[in-house]
Design a protein around this motif. Structure first.
Motif, mmCIF file in Angstrom:
data_model
loop_
_atom_site.group_PDB
_atom_site.id
_atom_site.type_symbol
_atom_site.label_atom_id
_atom_site.label_comp_id
_atom_site.label_asym_id
_atom_site.label_seq_id
_atom_site.Cartn_x
_atom_site.Cartn_y
_atom_site.Cartn_z
ATOM 1 N N HIS A 142 -3.557 14.070 33.879
ATOM 2 C CA HIS A 142 -3.405 15.216 32.782
ATOM 3 C C HIS A 142 -2.219 15.678 32.128
ATOM 4 O O HIS A 142 -2.034 16.049 30.923
ATOM 5 C CB HIS A 142 -3.353 16.431 33.836
ATOM 6 C CG HIS A 142 -4.639 16.317 34.335
ATOM 7 N ND1 HIS A 142 -6.169 15.887 33.871
ATOM 8 C CD2 HIS A 142 -5.397 16.879 35.739
ATOM 9 C CE1 HIS A 142 -7.121 16.469 34.306
ATOM 10 N NE2 HIS A 142 -6.496 17.197 35.758
ATOM 11 N N ASP A 143 -1.018 15.401 32.912
ATOM 12 C CA ASP A 143 0.405 15.237 32.348
ATOM 13 C C ASP A 143 0.896 13.403 31.776
ATOM 14 O O ASP A 143 0.801 13.065 32.447
ATOM 15 C CB ASP A 143 1.882 15.502 33.183
ATOM 16 C CG ASP A 143 2.910 15.151 32.519
ATOM 17 O OD1 ASP A 143 3.364 15.247 31.200
ATOM 18 O OD2 ASP A 143 3.548 15.705 33.568
ATOM 19 N N ASP A 144 0.070 13.350 30.243
ATOM 20 C CA ASP A 144 0.618 14.323 29.849
ATOM 21 C C ASP A 144 -0.997 13.879 28.571
ATOM 22 O O ASP A 144 -1.242 14.635 27.706
ATOM 23 C CB ASP A 144 1.636 15.139 28.400
ATOM 24 C CG ASP A 144 1.396 16.027 27.668
ATOM 25 O OD1 ASP A 144 0.706 17.106 28.001
ATOM 26 O OD2 ASP A 144 2.366 15.967 26.419
ATOM 27 N N SER A 183 2.771 14.583 21.978
ATOM 28 C CA SER A 183 2.003 14.768 23.316
ATOM 29 C C SER A 183 2.676 13.200 23.627
ATOM 30 O O SER A 183 3.339 12.507 22.744
ATOM 31 C CB SER A 183 1.215 14.926 23.868
ATOM 32 O OG SER A 183 0.334 14.098 23.022
ATOM 33 N N HIS A 184 2.733 13.055 24.525
ATOM 34 C CA HIS A 184 2.853 11.867 25.675
ATOM 35 C C HIS A 184 2.172 11.295 26.251
ATOM 36 O O HIS A 184 0.937 12.293 26.573
ATOM 37 C CB HIS A 184 4.341 11.685 26.318
ATOM 38 C CG HIS A 184 4.333 12.558 27.671
ATOM 39 N ND1 HIS A 184 4.262 11.991 29.210
ATOM 40 C CD2 HIS A 184 4.641 13.911 27.424
ATOM 41 C CE1 HIS A 184 4.146 12.694 29.980
ATOM 42 N NE2 HIS A 184 4.645 14.020 28.874
ATOM 43 N N ILE A 185 1.710 9.990 26.642
ATOM 44 C CA ILE A 185 0.375 9.519 26.689
ATOM 45 C C ILE A 185 1.050 8.030 27.912
ATOM 46 O O ILE A 185 0.610 7.797 28.705
ATOM 47 C CB ILE A 185 -0.207 8.469 26.174
ATOM 48 C CG1 ILE A 185 0.410 7.351 25.322
ATOM 49 C CG2 ILE A 185 -0.632 9.311 25.072
ATOM 50 C CD1 ILE A 185 -0.051 6.752 24.445
ATOM 51 N N CYS A 237 3.468 19.335 22.597
ATOM 52 C CA CYS A 237 2.212 19.617 23.684
ATOM 53 C C CYS A 237 2.494 18.731 24.917
ATOM 54 O O CYS A 237 3.321 17.884 24.908
ATOM 55 C CB CYS A 237 1.051 19.190 22.964
ATOM 56 S SG CYS A 237 0.980 20.418 21.220
ATOM 57 N N ASP A 238 2.944 19.685 25.958
ATOM 58 C CA ASP A 238 3.479 18.893 27.106
ATOM 59 C C ASP A 238 2.880 20.002 28.192
ATOM 60 O O ASP A 238 3.310 21.052 27.610
ATOM 61 C CB ASP A 238 4.777 18.518 27.190
ATOM 62 C CG ASP A 238 4.969 17.427 28.381
ATOM 63 O OD1 ASP A 238 3.557 17.655 29.015
ATOM 64 O OD2 ASP A 238 5.843 16.563 28.271
ATOM 65 N N VAL A 239 2.547 19.295 29.555
ATOM 66 C CA VAL A 239 1.824 20.445 29.910
ATOM 67 C C VAL A 239 2.822 21.433 30.434
ATOM 68 O O VAL A 239 3.835 21.181 30.380
ATOM 69 C CB VAL A 239 1.140 19.710 31.016
ATOM 70 C CG1 VAL A 239 -0.060 18.906 30.771
ATOM 71 C CG2 VAL A 239 2.114 18.722 32.409
HETATM 72 MN MN MN Z 1 4.605 15.828 29.851
#
Ligand code: MN
Ligand code: MN
Length: 461
Positions: free
Chosen positions: A257-259, A98-100, A335-337
């Motif tokens: 929330h993203d992400d 995912s990304h933060i 995993c991404d929104v």
């Molecule tokens: Mn994203």
């Protein structure tokens, strides 16, 4: 194809688990408003769960065994957790990535100036934003200031109830006849997102007295000199915590929330592995996704590949060929929104291929724009296997596209990892108002994402 709302099928126990996940997620979100803060929280949680720093393992010179757990902290802005499986790494890993980083307003290196009784901080926005969203709202400042001789000062201003906040002004409606006629993208210019940081002149100061007051506060309260901002990363983000949303508390309204919703779900999932998994599992949180996965902490950097190389070396005899096998044989959920269907903007979506909030975790065969340009188009064979894993584990899931074919588009980290030849598909939680200062998710989708990512790590092969 009919997908049911996930809430319909929850037992009492499900509802308890769901609320617990939602509460822990909100804690993660409220304390992780930057990529650095998310990395710190994740590393701390990993240590609590028995993970050790890969650097320490390398230094110790001891081989790793199935069941061992290690983490990698990439410059404090990206992080990876590995839970070693029974099988050789050559057979591939089960990766949940995912990304933060989230869209925000960054403070420039030479930011301060004074005009008409205000001290301002000049900014440069980060990621895709509607600039008019960021004016006339409470902003907090988060980041680090690095002194020339080494010390790193952590800054968080505007989150505690008694903290001051900062803000960007908007033109009063009374004088906005011209502004209101502009295109939305031109209402606020990129260089007009300057933040008001002080408004009281320093007594006895003739030249730029408000800026002088600001510099004095920075020095007295935070130990920061103006010159130090050259080596600082300070982000202005919406101030305050996330909130339960809806009178039924079914949703969460919050920044980022993203992400971070997918990052949190993947973290809870890897901690759910109570037994040694068959394949080595990886929870990966990248930085810089919002600006193209660039830089040393973005997904296009080599840290993931390097970490797998180190793990190979610590579990068996290293070879370049084995590394290539490990990467190519891996399975990944990027995993991404997802863009949640919004009835008020129904025209932007094609409803039967849109993500409906509450219908469970989303799988996006492709992202990109127009004729799938810039997409990672996941293999049907891989999706077939995932369907079985999701159904066998009772996960509520749906498929989604990013809106109507010709209205826009976007990308994720999927295409970067696909370069290794591994199987990759985008999967995530549906979001309303994506990239706005406050975004919306449904708690059921978060809960199903945790279930999906846990099942994937355990069962994908
Ligand atoms: Mn994203
Ligand atoms: Mn985004």
């Amino acid at each position: 194809m009919y997908r049911e709302n996930a809430w319909k099928n929850y037992s009492e126990q499900d509802l308890l688990n769901l609320e617990k996940t939602a509460k822990n997620y909100r804690h993660f979100l409220d304390n992780g408003k930057t990529e650095r803060e998310c990395t710190t929280i994740t590393v701390d949680a990993a240590i609590t769960h028995g993970y050790v720093d890969l650097k320490e393992v390398i230094k110790g010179g001891k081989k790793l065994q199935p069941g061992d757990k290690v983490y990698v902290n990439c410059m404090g802005k990206a992080v990876m957790l590995f839970h070693l499986g029974r099988n050789s790494l050559e057979k591939g890993l089960n990766i949940v990535g995912s990304h933060i980083d989230s869209p925000r307003i960054d403070i420039k290196q030479n930011p301060f100036y004074e005009d008409s009784g205000f001290a301002y901080a000049d900014t440069h926005y980060y990621g895709g934003i509607k600039k008019y969203h960021w004016v006339a709202r409470a902003l907090a400042l988060h980041g680090v200031v690095v002194k020339k001789d080494g010390p790193v000062l952590n800054i968080v201003i505007g989150e505690k109830e008694e903290d001051p906040v900062v803000s960007i002004s908007d033109l009063l409606i009374h004088l906005s006849r011209e502004q209101m006629g502009k295109k939305a993208g031109e209402v606020i210019g990129g260089d007009d997102l300057d933040i008001i940081v002080c408004g009281n002149p320093l007594a006895g100061e003739e030249k730029e007295p408000v800026k002088a007051a600001l510099l004095k506060i920075m020095k007295d309260e935070y130990g920061v000199e103006e010159e130090d901002l050259v080596s600082a990363e300070i982000e202005a983000v919406p101030a305050g915590p996330s909130r339960d949303m809806g009178l039924d508390r079914s949703m969460i309204l919050g920044y980022g929330h993203d992400d971070r919703v997918c990052a949190y779900a993947s973290l809870e999932a890897i901690f759910n592995l109570t037994e040694t998994p068959d394949y080595t599992c990886c929870c990966l949180m990248a930085d810089k996704e919002e600006i193209g996965s660039v830089g040393a902490t973005g997904m296009r950097a080599m840290y993931f590949e390097n970490a797998v190389a180190e793990l190979l070396n610590l579990t068996e005899e290293y070879s370049d060929l084995k590394l290539r096998h490990a990467l190519a044989n891996s399975r990944m959920l990027s995993c991404d929104v997802s863009a949640g269907f919004d009835p008020l903007f129904a025209g932007a979506f094609e409803k039967k291929n849109a993500a409906i909030l509450g219908n469970g975790v989303c799988f996006n065969k492709f992202t990109g724009s127009g004729g799938k340009s810039g997409s990672n188009d996941a293999n049907a064979e891989y999706i077939g296997k995932l369907r079985k894993i999701m159904d066998d584990n009772n996960v509520a899931w749906q498929t989604a596209e990013l809106g109507r074919v010709d209205v826009g588009g976007g990308g994720t980290i999927a295409y970067v990892c696909a370069l290794y030849g591994m199987e990759v598909i985008d999967s995530g939680v549906a979001v309303l108002s994506m990239h706005a200062p406050l975004e919306v998710i449904n708690k059921a989708d978060l809960y199903e994402a945790v279930k999906a990512y846990t099942a994937f790590m355990k069962d994908a092969e």
